[in-house]
Design a protein around this motif. Structure first.
Motif, mmCIF file in Angstrom:
data_model
loop_
_atom_site.group_PDB
_atom_site.id
_atom_site.type_symbol
_atom_site.label_atom_id
_atom_site.label_comp_id
_atom_site.label_asym_id
_atom_site.label_seq_id
_atom_site.Cartn_x
_atom_site.Cartn_y
_atom_site.Cartn_z
ATOM 1 N N GLU A 179 1.043 -0.727 -0.257
ATOM 2 C CA GLU A 179 0.003 0.076 -0.505
ATOM 3 C C GLU A 179 0.951 1.706 -0.062
ATOM 4 N N LYS A 180 0.094 2.637 -1.072
ATOM 5 C CA LYS A 180 1.333 3.266 -1.635
ATOM 6 C C LYS A 180 0.712 4.478 -0.069
ATOM 7 N N GLU A 181 0.116 4.564 0.662
ATOM 8 C CA GLU A 181 -0.498 5.162 1.850
ATOM 9 C C GLU A 181 0.544 4.746 2.671
ATOM 10 N N GLN A 182 0.566 5.572 4.148
ATOM 11 C CA GLN A 182 0.395 5.412 5.543
ATOM 12 C C GLN A 182 -0.663 4.623 5.836
ATOM 13 N N ARG A 183 -0.973 3.676 7.260
ATOM 14 C CA ARG A 183 -2.243 3.107 7.545
ATOM 15 C C ARG A 183 -2.504 4.118 8.132
ATOM 16 N N GLU A 184 -2.134 5.422 8.680
ATOM 17 C CA GLU A 184 -2.705 6.344 9.614
ATOM 18 C C GLU A 184 -3.450 7.031 8.625
ATOM 19 N N ALA A 185 -3.420 6.979 7.111
ATOM 20 C CA ALA A 185 -3.756 8.176 6.184
ATOM 21 C C ALA A 185 -4.851 7.656 4.998
#
Ligand code: FAD
Length: 442
Positions: free
Chosen positions: A31-37
């Motif tokens: 996944e390209k985003e961080q989890r919190e995003a």
């Protein structure tokens, strides 16, 4: 152990990944985003039972405060002369859930089932060998896999870089996409909540697309959507117009404010090939009239996982994965094709044509309540006399439904087995129907 990579933490990829990890596959989500995003800061409508069944919990176990009911809904005609109100009963009331808790539930469940995650890693495209997908190329290096599940959304770089020989459509065409900006604003005091608090404006301000205005107790949920890319200036203009008719719309953004793109077309005909399967927005799986894609995404994920588990050899050839492709289209593809026919016909009419359909009651609450799913050729023919007051508009809708029905029949008759030539011929036959809407603004 066979290795599965899921490109993007899309809903369908998380659903499939969880089932497959639980059944002994080595599954990693890139996944390209961080989890919190992850997840938008707004509420979405979908079928809660699909989620709870997947998670193995009862609806009563959903975290407190993550969902609520939406009020009655009014569809407003382009000239705003006619409103079609839909009253929901206790059983049919629409439920909406905040997107972040929804994704959190799916992520936590996937983790519990054994799925691994690589957050902050962008997938760049498929790895290929001898014309077959053999893994993912990512910003953090190459990863080999037996199967790549593409859940990277509408602009997936995996789908866009597939081998030509797969014949899978790579890019959406003009008219396939819906551009939206959604935000919740504060609500100024001293105004009553409207009788039908969720208003949907078709051809809002004479432009192709729709907008909505939801008056909640704690704020105003506003979506501005068009069939062409939106600019912040356009959104501000539309908000100013909304403030004239809805003076309780404040200026302070409480949630959201992001721009998003939704595929609003029938799904890809070809969803799979050797080592590759697409689910969700990456395969354009939404109900075209309203852009709802979470249900279809979860259903696709479940169906794909079942296909994999039903194969004793644990193989990921096009022949094996085809069962998922075929069954998805037999179950859901036909209805979305019909829905696309109706949507595109409506969009090819001028605003006055849509006004006429509302005012002559050719379009009624039963059509709008089901996002056009209940609009059948036979029902429309029953309105023939009313429709003949403006034959051009009436026949445009009839034409859209006819083409949609033809495409639906083809989707429902997807070839039983994968044979490259036969499958391509079937896909080409659907393409030839050309039920697309080409927007002059694109
Ligand atoms: C304003 C708006 C309102 C909506 N409202 C509803 C609604 O009420 N109900 C409903 O059912 N649907 C709604 N939708 C549509 C819904 O968001 C999608 O149909 C649904 O999310 C299914 O998409 P998906 O999970 O396949 O992909 P996505 O939700 O797009 O997820 C894709 C994931 O892949 C990741 N990704 C993308 N590219 C890469 C890459 N190169 N490498 C790694 N990761 C990548 C993204 O970060 C993301 O996490 C709405 C959409 C918008 C924009």
């Amino acid at each position: 152990m066979k290795r599965i990579l899921v490109a993007g933490a899309g809903h369908g990829g998380l659903a499939a990944g969880a089932i497959l990890a639980k059944n002994g596959f080595d599954v990693t989500v890139v996944e390209k985003e961080q989890r919190e995003a992850l997840g938008h800061d707004w509420e979405d409508r979908f079928t809660f039972s699909l989620l709870t069944e997947l998670l193995g919990i009862a609806e009563a176990d959903l975290p407190e405060g993550c969902w609520r009911y939406r009020g009655d809904c009014a569809f407003v005609s382009p000239a705003k002369r006619k409103k079609v109100v839909i009253r929901y009963t206790e059983e049919t009331r629409q439920k909406i859930m905040w997107r972040k808790p929804l994704l959190n539930l799916l992520l936590e469940h996937a983790e519990k089932c054994g799925v691994k995650f690589l957050f902050g890693v962008e997938a760049l495209g498929p790895l290929t060998e001898n014309g077959k997908v053999t893994g993912l190329s990512t910003a953090a290096g190459d990863y080999a896999a037996d199967l790549v599940i593409d859940a990277a959304g509408v602009f997936s770089p995996v789908r866009r870089n597939l081998p030509e020989a797969y014949g899978i459509e790579k890019d959406p065409r003009p008219g396939d996409l819906f551009y939206a900006c959604r935000a919740y604003y504060d609500r100024l005091p001293g105004f009553e909540t409207p009788d039908a608090p969720f208003e949907v404006y078709l051809y809002h301000e004479g432009e192709r697309g729709l907008s909505w205005f939801g008056a909640n107790e704690d704020g105003c949920d506003v979506l501005i959507g068009r069939t062409y890319p939106l600019t912040p200036k356009k959104v501000e203009e539309q908000l100013a117009i909304f403030r004239q008719s809805h003076p309780w719309l404040g200026e302070k953004v409480l949630h959201g404010g992001q721009f998003g793109v939704i595929p609003v077309r029938r799904p890809l005909t070809l969803l799979v090939d050797d080592g590759y399967a697409a689910v969700g927005d990456s395969a354009f799986m939404t109900t075209p009239m309203n852009g709802m894609g979470i249900d279809l995404s979860l259903q696709a994920g479940k169906l794909l996982a079942e296909t994999v588990l039903n194969n004793r050899d644990r193989d990921f050839t096009a022949e094996v994965l085809w069962a998922y492709n075929r069954d998805f289209h037999r179950l859901y593809g036909g209805d979305t094709a019909k829905n696309e026919g109706l949507k595109n016909a409506l969009l090819s009419l001028p605003g006055q044509g849509v006004d006429f359909l509302f005012e002559a009651e050719v379009i009624q609450s039963s059509d709008l309540a089901g996002a056009g799913k209940n609009t059948k050729l036979s029902a429309l023919l029953g309105k023939f006399v009313r429709g003949m007051r403006q034959p051009k508009s009436f026949f445009t809708i009839l034409g859209g439904l006819t083409k949609g029905a033809k495409a639906a029949k083809l989707y429902k008759n997807a070839p039983a087995r994968f044979d490259r030539k036969a499958v391509r011929a079937w896909s080409d036959a659907i393409e030839k129907l050309d039920i697309r809407f080409y927007s002059s603004a694109n």
